[in-house]
Design an enzyme around this catalytic site. Structure first.
Site, PDB file in Angstrom:
ATOM      1  CE  LYS A  41       5.161  10.294   7.040  1.00 23.11           C
ATOM      2  NZ  LYS A  41       4.016  11.150   6.777  1.00 23.11           N
ATOM      3  N   GLY A  42       6.218   3.459   5.798  1.00 16.71           N
ATOM      4  CA  GLY A  42       5.489   2.221   5.556  1.00 16.71           C
ATOM      5  C   GLY A  42       5.802   1.052   6.448  1.00 16.71           C
ATOM      6  CG  ASP A  96       6.667  -0.454   2.958  1.00 16.67           C
ATOM      7  OD1 ASP A  96       7.677  -0.497   2.234  1.00 16.67           O
ATOM      8  OD2 ASP A  96       5.839   0.474   2.889  1.00 16.67           O
ATOM      9  CG  ASP A  99       7.070  -1.923  -6.530  1.00 16.95           C
ATOM     10  OD1 ASP A  99       7.196  -2.594  -7.565  1.00 16.95           O
ATOM     11  OD2 ASP A  99       6.207  -1.044  -6.408  1.00 16.95           O
ATOM     12  CE  LYS A 127       3.612  -3.958  -5.553  1.00 16.75           C
ATOM     13  NZ  LYS A 127       3.269  -2.790  -6.362  1.00 16.75           N
ATOM     14  CG  ASP A 153       0.956   5.740   2.189  1.00 15.17           C
ATOM     15  OD1 ASP A 153       0.813   6.931   1.874  1.00 15.17           O
ATOM     16  OD2 ASP A 153       2.014   5.115   1.976  1.00 15.17           O
TER      17      ASP A 153
END
Length: 171
Positions: A41-42, A96, A99, A127, A153
């Site tokens: 969803k990000g 999104d 990481d 990141k 989120d």
């Protein structure tokens, strides 16, 4: 859930970077039609704004991969798959955040099996840490901190913020 947030990337910075990113992506695909695969969803807010900045025809598909439970990383699991046949198409996977690289690597592996003509990846945030995947397009490089806003989120909260913020504490 009470958290303290510190703005990392404001609304104007996001808008300006997306304009440039949209042009870069359009040039990379030579202005040809692109199937944008939004990782839910990000990436939904990022995808919507990014494709408006692209100077080419874009069709949109969705894929959902579950990677986190709150702030804890879990095993990647496919929850929702694209509906169209991407064989022979130009595909742009939009996520999104990069990481560890696990979910984007997972999505790329799944979609590559379907033999797209060309496939590239785009992330809003990357990141600064060791990863096992490199995105073709990166919006912003950020510190190795947990961030929310603009689609990202914690347990479905804070997606609605128009900026990216670092979670300072999580009580």
């Amino acid at each position: 859930m009470k958290v303290e947030l510190k703005i990392l990337i404001n609304e104007n910075e996001l808008k300006e970077r997306l304009k440039t990113l949209g042009r870069e992506i359009s040039e990379a695909f030579n202005g040809e039609k692109v199937t944008a695969v939004c990782i839910l969803k990000g990436a939904f807010m990022f995808t919507a704004d990014l494709i408006r900045e692209m100077e080419t025809e874009v069709e949109v598909e969705f894929m959902r991969i579950k990677s986190y439970d709150g702030m804890k990383k879990k095993v990647d699991k496919l929850l929702y798959d694209v509906e169209c046949d991407i064989k022979g198409k130009n595909v742009l996977i939009i996520d999104d955040i990069l990481d560890t690289g696990g979910s984007l690597k997972f999505a790329t592996k799944e979609l590559r099996k379907r033999k797209p003509a060309r496939m590239k990846t785009c992330v809003l945030l990357e990141k600064e840490r060791k990863k096992d995947f490199k995105a073709d397009f990166v919006g912003f490089k950020i510190p190795d901190k947990f961030v929310v806003g603009y689609g990202l989120d914690i347990n479905e909260l804070y997606r609605d913020l128009p900026y990216i913020a670092v979670v300072e504490n999580n009580n």
